[in-house]
Design a protein around this motif. Structure first.
Motif, PDB file in Angstrom:
ATOM      1  N   LEU A 252      -5.064  -7.663  -0.363  1.00  0.00           N
ATOM      2  CA  LEU A 252      -5.162  -6.509  -1.134  1.00  0.00           C
ATOM      3  C   LEU A 252      -6.218  -6.372  -2.284  1.00  0.00           C
ATOM      4  O   LEU A 252      -6.553  -5.421  -2.186  1.00  0.00           O
ATOM      5  CB  LEU A 252      -3.853  -6.550  -1.974  1.00  0.00           C
ATOM      6  CG  LEU A 252      -2.425  -6.204  -1.061  1.00  0.00           C
ATOM      7  CD1 LEU A 252      -1.166  -6.434  -1.415  1.00  0.00           C
ATOM      8  CD2 LEU A 252      -2.470  -4.634  -0.522  1.00  0.00           C
ATOM      9  N   ARG A 253      -6.473  -7.556  -2.875  1.00  0.00           N
ATOM     10  CA  ARG A 253      -7.607  -7.566  -3.695  1.00  0.00           C
ATOM     11  C   ARG A 253      -8.893  -7.117  -3.189  1.00  0.00           C
ATOM     12  O   ARG A 253      -9.832  -6.569  -3.724  1.00  0.00           O
ATOM     13  CB  ARG A 253      -7.435  -8.793  -4.589  1.00  0.00           C
ATOM     14  CG  ARG A 253      -6.456  -9.055  -5.437  1.00  0.00           C
ATOM     15  CD  ARG A 253      -6.399 -10.357  -6.159  1.00  0.00           C
ATOM     16  NE  ARG A 253      -7.385 -10.714  -7.135  1.00  0.00           N
ATOM     17  CZ  ARG A 253      -7.362 -10.421  -8.178  1.00  0.00           C
ATOM     18  NH1 ARG A 253      -6.453  -9.885  -8.813  1.00  0.00           N
ATOM     19  NH2 ARG A 253      -8.593 -10.733  -9.041  1.00  0.00           N
TER      20      ARG A 253
ATOM     21  N   LYS B  95      -9.209  -5.499  -0.260  1.00  0.00           N
ATOM     22  CA  LYS B  95      -9.425  -4.098   0.227  1.00  0.00           C
ATOM     23  C   LYS B  95      -9.375  -3.103  -0.822  1.00  0.00           C
ATOM     24  O   LYS B  95      -9.925  -1.930  -0.696  1.00  0.00           O
ATOM     25  CB  LYS B  95      -8.044  -3.697   1.040  1.00  0.00           C
ATOM     26  CG  LYS B  95      -7.930  -4.474   2.347  1.00  0.00           C
ATOM     27  CD  LYS B  95      -6.595  -4.128   3.236  1.00  0.00           C
ATOM     28  CE  LYS B  95      -6.736  -2.552   3.595  1.00  0.00           C
ATOM     29  NZ  LYS B  95      -5.586  -2.531   4.602  1.00  0.00           N
ATOM     30  N   HIS B  96      -8.827  -3.492  -1.870  1.00  0.00           N
ATOM     31  CA  HIS B  96      -8.667  -2.364  -3.197  1.00  0.00           C
ATOM     32  C   HIS B  96      -9.065  -3.140  -4.483  1.00  0.00           C
ATOM     33  O   HIS B  96      -8.101  -3.511  -5.290  1.00  0.00           O
ATOM     34  CB  HIS B  96      -7.202  -2.118  -3.273  1.00  0.00           C
ATOM     35  CG  HIS B  96      -6.596  -1.524  -2.186  1.00  0.00           C
ATOM     36  ND1 HIS B  96      -6.697  -0.198  -1.600  1.00  0.00           N
ATOM     37  CD2 HIS B  96      -5.688  -2.023  -1.128  1.00  0.00           C
ATOM     38  CE1 HIS B  96      -6.003   0.267  -0.217  1.00  0.00           C
ATOM     39  NE2 HIS B  96      -5.576  -1.097  -0.188  1.00  0.00           N
TER      40      HIS B  96
ATOM     41  N   GLU C  99       0.804  -1.330  -0.046  1.00  0.00           N
ATOM     42  CA  GLU C  99       0.079   0.078   0.109  1.00  0.00           C
ATOM     43  C   GLU C  99       0.883   0.993  -0.006  1.00  0.00           C
ATOM     44  O   GLU C  99       0.686   2.307  -0.694  1.00  0.00           O
ATOM     45  CB  GLU C  99      -0.993   0.128   1.325  1.00  0.00           C
ATOM     46  CG  GLU C  99      -2.250  -0.981   1.156  1.00  0.00           C
ATOM     47  CD  GLU C  99      -2.901  -1.118   2.228  1.00  0.00           C
ATOM     48  OE1 GLU C  99      -4.003  -1.602   2.278  1.00  0.00           O
ATOM     49  OE2 GLU C  99      -2.306  -1.025   3.571  1.00  0.00           O
TER      50      GLU C  99
ATOM     51  N   LYS D  48       0.161   4.929 -12.962  1.00  0.00           N
ATOM     52  CA  LYS D  48      -0.834   3.994 -12.488  1.00  0.00           C
ATOM     53  C   LYS D  48       0.043   2.707 -12.034  1.00  0.00           C
ATOM     54  O   LYS D  48       0.375   1.832 -12.704  1.00  0.00           O
ATOM     55  CB  LYS D  48      -1.975   3.558 -13.367  1.00  0.00           C
ATOM     56  CG  LYS D  48      -3.135   2.560 -12.927  1.00  0.00           C
ATOM     57  CD  LYS D  48      -4.086   2.335 -13.923  1.00  0.00           C
ATOM     58  CE  LYS D  48      -5.038   1.229 -13.228  1.00  0.00           C
ATOM     59  NZ  LYS D  48      -6.149   0.959 -14.341  1.00  0.00           N
TER      60      LYS D  48
ATOM     61  N   ASP E 216     -10.121  -1.982  -6.833  1.00  0.00           N
ATOM     62  CA  ASP E 216      -9.991  -1.214  -8.326  1.00  0.00           C
ATOM     63  C   ASP E 216      -8.516  -1.282  -8.538  1.00  0.00           C
ATOM     64  O   ASP E 216      -8.140  -0.631  -9.461  1.00  0.00           O
ATOM     65  CB  ASP E 216     -10.321   0.308  -8.124  1.00  0.00           C
ATOM     66  CG  ASP E 216      -9.844   0.886  -6.840  1.00  0.00           C
ATOM     67  OD1 ASP E 216      -9.513   0.372  -5.901  1.00  0.00           O
ATOM     68  OD2 ASP E 216      -9.533   2.180  -6.769  1.00  0.00           O
ATOM     69  N   TRP E 217      -7.641  -1.952  -7.883  1.00  0.00           N
ATOM     70  CA  TRP E 217      -6.237  -1.665  -7.947  1.00  0.00           C
ATOM     71  C   TRP E 217      -6.083  -3.228  -9.027  1.00  0.00           C
ATOM     72  O   TRP E 217      -6.745  -4.032  -9.243  1.00  0.00           O
ATOM     73  CB  TRP E 217      -5.440  -2.198  -6.742  1.00  0.00           C
ATOM     74  CG  TRP E 217      -5.132  -0.881  -5.812  1.00  0.00           C
ATOM     75  CD1 TRP E 217      -5.778   0.271  -6.095  1.00  0.00           C
ATOM     76  CD2 TRP E 217      -4.184  -0.783  -4.964  1.00  0.00           C
ATOM     77  NE1 TRP E 217      -5.249   1.185  -5.200  1.00  0.00           N
ATOM     78  CE2 TRP E 217      -4.501   0.525  -4.374  1.00  0.00           C
ATOM     79  CE3 TRP E 217      -3.537  -1.749  -4.225  1.00  0.00           C
ATOM     80  CZ2 TRP E 217      -3.816   1.041  -3.366  1.00  0.00           C
ATOM     81  CZ3 TRP E 217      -2.619  -1.005  -3.175  1.00  0.00           C
ATOM     82  CH2 TRP E 217      -2.924   0.147  -2.782  1.00  0.00           C
TER      83      TRP E 217
ATOM     84  N   ASN F  70       0.686   3.893  -3.270  1.00  0.00           N
ATOM     85  CA  ASN F  70       0.408   5.198  -3.108  1.00  0.00           C
ATOM     86  C   ASN F  70       1.339   6.149  -3.376  1.00  0.00           C
ATOM     87  O   ASN F  70       1.339   6.987  -4.043  1.00  0.00           O
ATOM     88  CB  ASN F  70       0.031   5.377  -1.653  1.00  0.00           C
ATOM     89  CG  ASN F  70      -1.258   4.746  -1.156  1.00  0.00           C
ATOM     90  OD1 ASN F  70      -2.113   4.601  -1.961  1.00  0.00           O
ATOM     91  ND2 ASN F  70      -1.580   4.392   0.189  1.00  0.00           N
TER      92      ASN F  70
ATOM     93  N   GLU G 294       1.424   6.172  -7.469  1.00  0.00           N
ATOM     94  CA  GLU G 294       0.346   7.114  -7.887  1.00  0.00           C
ATOM     95  C   GLU G 294       0.591   8.579  -7.545  1.00  0.00           C
ATOM     96  O   GLU G 294       0.141   9.168  -8.547  1.00  0.00           O
ATOM     97  CB  GLU G 294      -1.026   6.656  -7.081  1.00  0.00           C
ATOM     98  CG  GLU G 294      -1.659   5.515  -7.397  1.00  0.00           C
ATOM     99  CD  GLU G 294      -2.993   5.397  -6.925  1.00  0.00           C
ATOM    100  OE1 GLU G 294      -3.270   5.701  -5.726  1.00  0.00           O
ATOM    101  OE2 GLU G 294      -3.879   4.385  -7.347  1.00  0.00           O
TER     102      GLU G 294
END
Length: 757
Positions: A654-655, A657-658, A613, A625, A660-661, A617, A620
């Motif tokens: 991770l998938r 929690k996020h 994470e 991206k 859209d990642w 971040n 980004e």
């Protein structure tokens, strides 16, 4: 802090002479490791493509580099602002043009400097070189010879030819003009122009404006001798197209005019003249480095002005790099037999339209503009806009096809844009974006290892470029001696010796604050005093107390000893349990972000999630991206074991929690890049279409080995380690870091400090 505008002479000379002299080299694109490779590359294997080309000359584009090779040709008679300095003296500029072709459009260049001022000799020489090249970029040839040379070569050659000094400025300023007129609500056919300058660029610009709809009777042109008018007998034939009947002063011509175009000399336009112009005046003052009127004077004289210059430090830069790389790219990709007006116009309209589209994050980050959008201060795209290649080149290619100059038409435009996008990685763009963002809001950076030659040279560069305000820690006598020995110009930069009497009160203040922080962790007042004699602790306290914004250290110390003071004094951000280190490798396919390469020996599942994470971040925030791969020895459950299970669980978290990642794992390293194999074996994967750019490793050993192997074997430039998770920016340099690497780290630190509010 005011940015220093002038590069140091010695820096420029050192840049061009260091290592391999010059800025370019030839590299092979095929295997050459074995005797068989060499037999294919030369005798006897090379005979086969030779025979094929002899039978079908168009096969030269299949079997040689001709289709991606442009000649940059000059005789050195009008080099930049230096004038007629000769072909040898012009060669650094031509090499530089080759660099721009390569980094912006992946076009290869041979620069050719001709020792002749004779038009016939020049044309004859270029003509007999035609079999070598896919296109010809004429450069820095004085007027009026440049007009005849280009005209003849365009007629006599069957490959694209363009004199960029003429047409580049015309194309870019034409796009800017269209958008400026749209903003102020005026029609190009009705506005009145004053053109200051009557050389190659001015003539070509004026022709472009006429092609866009301007009327010749609304144009008054001037050179250093006055009005271009029929009363004069010292004007070129090509200038007569825009000659008026009688002479008029520029002061009178400007009164009530709508548009002023400057391609002449500094300070020929006064504030009073600008005040006399019509409503919402448009002023393009494009003389370099000093425009016809300064941006400050022009905007002060008329708040309703739309202003453009040739400079990068003001809005609306008219920069030829917005044009020539993409014009030649489009022309080469359809094997055009020339570059005609339709192709130039297509580039102009494409640039104008691109300025109206939403601006990508990497551009706003590079220029530190939160609301960069179409308007008075944004009428043309920025040179760092990655969309230029995929917008302008296809527009030029289509125009070549529609006007009958394309010999190899493109049928699948979507596929073509994908090919263009893959031609260039984001390595150069990323570095430039970081540096440019840092320069927009420089911060105070304290250097704990200022008794180092490399650090001081880097300090000179970041000071000259306006990246930061440096503060040097160390023995003043030693530092000043090093500055003198290297002939650096660092007068006025603060130097602090924590052990000196002058710094005692500050050291006492820091010791007291440090004691309060650590008194329940075994630190006594006497210990605190001793710690403040160490530059890493002193520097960290400067950042903690706001006397500096960032700390750069570690060049002469080991990593744990340098990071420990920052953890003790500055501490982790709220909610962060572990800091981590990220390296950025700059590859031809774009930047790779590797984490954690420096801090955590064997992170748990939860720690891996946090590391990922933090890294994503950070990526980004740089306008990239993240596409994340969690790496190990297993592919989606093909093997078990501690590391495989750990990466599998981290991926699942991770998938969840996020959602859209783009995050995938667990997987072997080669799958992160081999999209064909992923599509074949694991079509469900989020990385099936595009490979990863963020790599997360199961432990420090794997990460550090991978980073060092890639860096050394791949001969890659890198930035790092970038420390993530602290409250304020602290970066620990590797032993032996180069000046360039230190500069990049400083820029990263400054951009991180800019995010702290």
């Amino acid at each position: 802090m005011e940015e220093k505008k002038n590069l140091r002479r010695q820096d420029a000379l050192d840049y061009h002479s260091k290592g391999r002299p010059g800025k370019i080299e030839v590299v092979t694109t095929k295997e050459t490791a074995t005797q068989r490779d060499l037999s294919l590359a030369y005798s006897p294997g090379v005979a086969e493509p030779c025979l094929a080309i002899a039978q079908n000359p168009e096969d030269v584009y299949t079997y040689t580099a001709k289709g991606n090779l442009v000649a940059v040709i000059s005789n050195g008679t009008a080099v930049l602002g230096l004038g007629d300095i000769g072909p040898e003296a012009g060669k650094p500029v031509m090499e530089g043009k080759g660099v721009l072709f390569k980094i912006y459009s992946d076009i290869d260049v041979f620069d050719i400097e001709l020792n002749t001022k004779n038009v016939d000799e020049f044309v004859r020489t270029v003509k007999i070189l035609e079999p070598t090249f896919g296109g010809v970029n004429l450069e820095d040839i004085k007027a009026p010879e440049c007009f005849e040379i280009e005209d003849r070569l365009r007629k006599e050659l069957k490959i694209p030819v363009m004199h960029d000094d003429q047409h580049g400025t015309a194309i870019i300023s034409g796009a800017a003009l269209l958008n400026a007129l749209e903003i102020v609500g005026k029609k190009i056919s009705e506005v009145r122009f004053v053109i200051s300058g009557a050389g190659a660029a001015a003539i070509s610009c004026t022709k472009m404006y006429v092609n866009l709809g301007a009327r010749k009777e609304n144009i008054t042109m001037f050179d250093k001798d006055g009005t271009i008018c029929l009363e004069r007998d010292n004007i070129f034939d090509i200038q007569r197209e825009f000659a008026v009947e009688k002479s008029i002063s520029m002061v009178d011509a400007v009164k009530g005019a709508d548009v002023f175009i400057g391609l002449s000399a500094a300070n020929v336009l006064s504030q009073d003249m600008v005040r006399s112009m019509g409503d919402n005046p448009i002023v393009f003052a494009m003389a370099n480095p000093s425009p016809e009127i300064s941006y400050e004077d022009a905007t002060a004289a008329r708040p309703d002005i739309i202003m453009a210059t040739g400079r990068s430090d003001y809005p609306n830069q008219v920069n030829n790099v917005l044009g020539f790389p993409y014009i030649f790219r489009g022309a080469l990709d359809v094997r055009a037999t020339g570059i005609n007006e339709a192709m130039k116009m297509a580039a102009t309209y494409a640039l104008a339209e691109l300025a109206k589209e939403p601006v990508p994050d990497i551009v706003t980050i590079a220029y530190n503009e939160k609301n960069l959008s179409f308007g008075r201060n944004y009428i043309i795209p920025k040179p760092m806009d990655p969309r230029l290649l995929t917008k302008v080149a296809p527009a030029v290619a289509k125009a070549a096809m529609e006007s009958g100059l394309a010999t190899q038409p493109i049928e699948d435009w979507e596929a073509y844009e994908q090919v263009l996008a893959k031609r260039l990685g984001q390595d150069n763009q990323l570095t430039r974006a970081i540096v440019n963002k840092a320069k927009k809001d420089p911060k105070k950076v304290v250097f704990a290892d200022a008794e180092s030659q490399a650090v001081l040279k880097a300090v000179q560069q970041v000071w000259d470029e306006g990246i930061c305000e440096p503060i040097l820690l160390g023995n003043q006598t030693k530092i000043r001696q090093l500055i003198k020995e290297d002939r650096l110009e660092l007068e006025g930069i603060q130097i602090i010796d924590p052990r000196s009497e002058e710094a005692k009160s500050l050291a006492d203040e820091f010791a007291s604050a440090f004691y309060e922080k650590r008194k329940r962790r075994g630190i006594s007042p006497a210990d605190a005093q001793q710690f403040m004699l160490r530059r890493t602790y002193f520097g960290a306290m400067m950042v903690e107390t706001g006397k500096a914004d960032c700390l750069i250290s570690g060049l002469t110390r080991n990593y744990p000893d340098t990071i420990r003071p920052s953890l003790q004094i500055i501490g982790r951000r709220e909610g962060i349990s572990k800091v981590c280190g990220m390296y950025i490798l700059l590859t031809k396919k774009g930047p790779l972000f590797l984490s954690d390469t420096t801090v955590n020996f064997n992170p748990t599942v939860e720690e891996l999630v946090e590391i990922t994470e933090l890294t994503a971040n950070s990526v980004e925030s740089m306008g990239v991206k993240p596409r994340i791969a969690l790496l190990t020895y297993s592919n989606f459950g093909t093997a078990d074991g501690e590391d495989a299970e750990k990466m599998r669980k981290a991926t699942a978290i991770l998938r969840g929690k996020h959602p859209d990642w783009v995050v995938e794992g667990e997987m072997q390293a080669h799958l992160a890049f081999n999209t064909d194999l992923v599509k074949q074996q694991y079509p469900f994967s989020d990385l099936a279409e595009e490979g990863a750019n963020v790599l997360i490793f199961p432990n420090l050993s794997a990460a550090n080995i991978a980073y060092n192997l890639l860096k050394e074997v791949g001969d890659l430039e890198y930035i790092g380690p970038v420390l993530l998770g602290l409250k304020k920016p602290v970066h620990v340099l590797q032993l032996g870091s180069s000046v360039r690497e230190i500069v990049n780290m400083v820029a990263i630190a400054v951009t991180q400090a800019q995010e702290i509010r």
